[in-house]
Design an enzyme around this catalytic site. Structure first.
Site, PDB file in Angstrom:
ATOM      1  N   ARG A 279       0.854  -1.192   0.000  1.00  0.00           N
ATOM      2  CA  ARG A 279       0.000   0.000   0.000  1.00  0.00           C
ATOM      3  C   ARG A 279       0.890   1.242   0.000  1.00  0.00           C
ATOM      4  NH1 ARG A 279      -2.638   2.968   4.924  1.00  0.00           N
ATOM      5  NH2 ARG A 279      -3.795   4.536   3.786  1.00  0.00           N
TER       6      ARG A 279
ATOM      7  N   HIS B 277      -3.000  10.890   0.902  1.00  0.00           N
ATOM      8  CA  HIS B 277      -2.410  10.657   2.229  1.00  0.00           C
ATOM      9  C   HIS B 277      -1.736  11.965   2.655  1.00  0.00           C
ATOM     10  CE1 HIS B 277      -0.965   7.235   5.051  1.00  0.00           C
ATOM     11  NE2 HIS B 277      -0.628   8.370   5.633  1.00  0.00           N
TER      12      HIS B 277
ATOM     13  N   GLU C 290      -7.356   8.393   6.618  1.00  0.00           N
ATOM     14  CA  GLU C 290      -7.609   9.018   7.921  1.00  0.00           C
ATOM     15  C   GLU C 290      -8.151  10.445   7.845  1.00  0.00           C
ATOM     16  OE1 GLU C 290      -4.201   8.640  10.474  1.00  0.00           O
ATOM     17  OE2 GLU C 290      -4.385   6.469  10.568  1.00  0.00           O
TER      18      GLU C 290
ATOM     19  N   ASN D  57      -7.192   1.902  10.026  1.00  0.00           N
ATOM     20  CA  ASN D  57      -5.861   2.005  10.629  1.00  0.00           C
ATOM     21  C   ASN D  57      -6.053   1.922  12.128  1.00  0.00           C
ATOM     22  OD1 ASN D  57      -4.938   2.449   8.070  1.00  0.00           O
ATOM     23  ND2 ASN D  57      -4.441   4.609   8.374  1.00  0.00           N
TER      24      ASN D  57
ATOM     25  N   TYR E 100      -4.024   1.258  15.942  1.00  0.00           N
ATOM     26  CA  TYR E 100      -2.774   1.111  16.702  1.00  0.00           C
ATOM     27  C   TYR E 100      -3.008   0.849  18.179  1.00  0.00           C
ATOM     28  CZ  TYR E 100      -0.427   2.922  12.569  1.00  0.00           C
ATOM     29  OH  TYR E 100       0.064   3.071  11.296  1.00  0.00           O
TER      30      TYR E 100
ATOM     31  N   GLU F 135      -3.405  -0.278   8.222  1.00  0.00           N
ATOM     32  CA  GLU F 135      -2.198   0.062   8.998  1.00  0.00           C
ATOM     33  C   GLU F 135      -2.331  -0.522  10.388  1.00  0.00           C
ATOM     34  OE1 GLU F 135      -1.269   4.249   9.372  1.00  0.00           O
ATOM     35  OE2 GLU F 135      -1.562   4.590   7.225  1.00  0.00           O
TER      36      GLU F 135
HETATM   37  C1  FCB Z   1      -1.154   7.027  10.861  1.00  0.00           C
HETATM   38  C2  FCB Z   1      -0.776   7.540   9.486  1.00  0.00           C
HETATM   39  C3  FCB Z   1       0.546   7.032   8.992  1.00  0.00           C
HETATM   40  C4  FCB Z   1       1.569   6.901  10.087  1.00  0.00           C
HETATM   41  C5  FCB Z   1       1.011   6.173  11.279  1.00  0.00           C
HETATM   42  C6  FCB Z   1       1.971   5.958  12.408  1.00  0.00           C
HETATM   43  O1  FCB Z   1      -1.957   7.980  11.476  1.00  0.00           O
HETATM   44  O2  FCB Z   1      -1.754   7.204   8.547  1.00  0.00           O
HETATM   45  O3  FCB Z   1       0.953   7.869   7.943  1.00  0.00           O
HETATM   46  O4  FCB Z   1       2.085   8.133  10.414  1.00  0.00           O
HETATM   47  O5  FCB Z   1      -0.121   6.832  11.761  1.00  0.00           O
END
Ligand code: FCB
Length: 437
Positions: A75, A117, A162, A284, A286, A344
């Protein structure tokens, strides 16, 4: 044994400004991130994406590395200002992406392309950027140019990355480019994003037959007080996803913004245009957001809590693998998106190159292991998760944190541009090969 469906998409992700460098090459025009980086105090250490990983010049070697790792998909995003100068097509910029796509395809790697992006051409920001409704037509023009040029070979499209981040952090909190701090600008930008996304989908489908077109959101997963969690989901996820999947903004948030006089202008027909199911929902993810009830904040209804027992990454993000399972279940039930993709997921740690020349990033391996285990758990309970992209293929420019945060599977020495696959890259490579672990 954790096993994934046989057609599961295994990939890694990057974004143009974070890796390409070569900001002055072949007619590229400046983006809001070039401007932001050049503004003192905005980016840690005064860093910028001017050189980054020099991927623009090294893409062949980078694709060779991807092939070595056995990636099935990659990607990446297109820099708007490489392919267009105003409305004039810059063929050299378009050729770069066309060559990259060919290189990927001949390595057996499926390209997944994000159109936006965050690196908006500065000239468009000069006339208001995302706050100006005219941006919608500019984006449609750009999307048409790119998908006409690449749509014969690229069959997986992500319109935007995002939207909450680039509209809220860009126009309300100001920690991202263009650095504006005015809440109504955030909301008009968000509305124009929704229109641009929705109106681009039929254009992309027309230019790229048999393709899948989706959009990627950063999903928040608040955990703690349930009433407050519902509010935070509505503010963050619902503001973007309810219009797409249900055709209206979340009522409880509209009430808040109306009272404050923040609501954007919504023209007749807008919500109908926005309402429409993409082919997949990119997510995405985390970390989760741990909270406790706090009635003194009438909007958030909560305050953040630090989990003393938990591990945190260099970003200050809690490692919370089971929350990805709950997030997937929740969003699948609420929006029924049909197909979902983790576009992500990953972690920044303080990596060191050891005396043996390797990077032994055990904590990152454990992070991936935990999150993937919970993705598989969701799949086994019927969640239609079709793929997973590690963030990131390689260490890169982490926006306002500059080069201080390393997320890569591959270590990058920014002085020499030497690439060293970390232990996590080898681990991930085995996972792909065995379709599980
Ligand atoms: C996300 C973004 C990516 C990267 C990660 C850690 O918010 O999409 O570009 O910076 O975080």
């Amino acid at each position: 044994m954790i096993q994934f469906p046989s057609d599961f998409v295994w990939g890694a992700a990057t974004a143009s400004y974070q890796i390409e460098g070569a900001v002055e090459a072949d007619g590229r025009v400046p983006s809001i991130w070039d401007t932001f980086c050049a503004t003192p105090g905005k980016v840690e250490n005064g860093d910028s994406g001017a050189v980054a990983c020099d991927h623009y010049h090294r893409y062949k070697d980078d694709v060779a590395l991807m092939k070595e790792l056995g990636l099935k998909a990659y990607r990446f995003s297109i820099a708007w200002g490489r392919v267009l100068n105003g409305r004039t097509v810059n063929q050299a910029g378009l050729d770069f992406y066309s060559n990259l796509v060919d290189e990927l395809l001949s390595a057996g790697i499926e390209p997944w392309v994000t159109l936006y992006h965050w690196d908006l051409p500065q000239t468009l920001q000069d006339v208001g950027g995302w706050t100006n409704r005219a941006i919608v037509d500019e984006f449609l023009y750009y999307a048409d140019v790119v998908t006409k040029a690449l749509g014969d070979r690229v069959k997986r499209w992500i319109t935007f990355n995002e939207p909450w981040v680039f509209t809220y952090l860009g126009y309300a909190s100001g920690v991202h480019a263009p650095g504006i701090t005015h809440i109504p600008d955030y909301l008009s930008s968000a509305h124009h994003f929704l229109l641009a996304h929705a109106k681009s989908v039929p254009i992309i489908r027309a230019n790229s037959s048999d393709s899948l077109v989706g959009v990627t959101l950063d999903m928040t997963q608040p955990e703690g007080d349930e009433r407050a969690a519902e509010r935070l989901r509505a503010l963050h996820n619902g503001w973007f996803l309810d219009p797409i999947y249900f055709g209206h903004y979340p009522a409880e948030v509209v009430e808040i913004y109306e009272q404050a006089g923040y609501m954007p202008e919504i023209q007749p027909g807008d919500m109908e245009a926005i309402h429409g199911k993409p082919d997949f929902l990119g997510i995405n993810y985390y970390t989760r957001q741990t909270i406790e009830a706090d009635e003194s904040d009438p909007v958030m209804l909560s305050r953040p809590v630090h989990m003393d027992e938990s591990e945190y990454t260099e970003m200050g993000w809690e490692v919370a693998p089971e929350s990805i399972y709950r997030m997937l279940k929740h969003n699948n039930e609420r929006y029924n998106p049909g197909a979902m993709v983790i576009t992500e997921n990953g972690a920044a740690f303080q990596d060191v190159v050891s005396a043996d020349g390797q990077v032994h990033d055990d904590r990152r391996v454990a992070y991936y292991n935990g999150y993937l285990t919970n993705c598989q758990r969701a799949i086994s309970e019927g969640v239609p998760l079709m793929g997973y992209f590690a963030w990131s293929l390689m260490d890169n420019f982490e926006w306002s944190f500059g080069y201080s945060k390393r997320f890569g599977l591959i270590h990058v020495d920014y002085e020499t541009q030497q690439r060293i696959p970390k232990d996590s890259a080898r681990w991930y490579s085995q996972v792909i090969k065995n379709n599980g672990f």
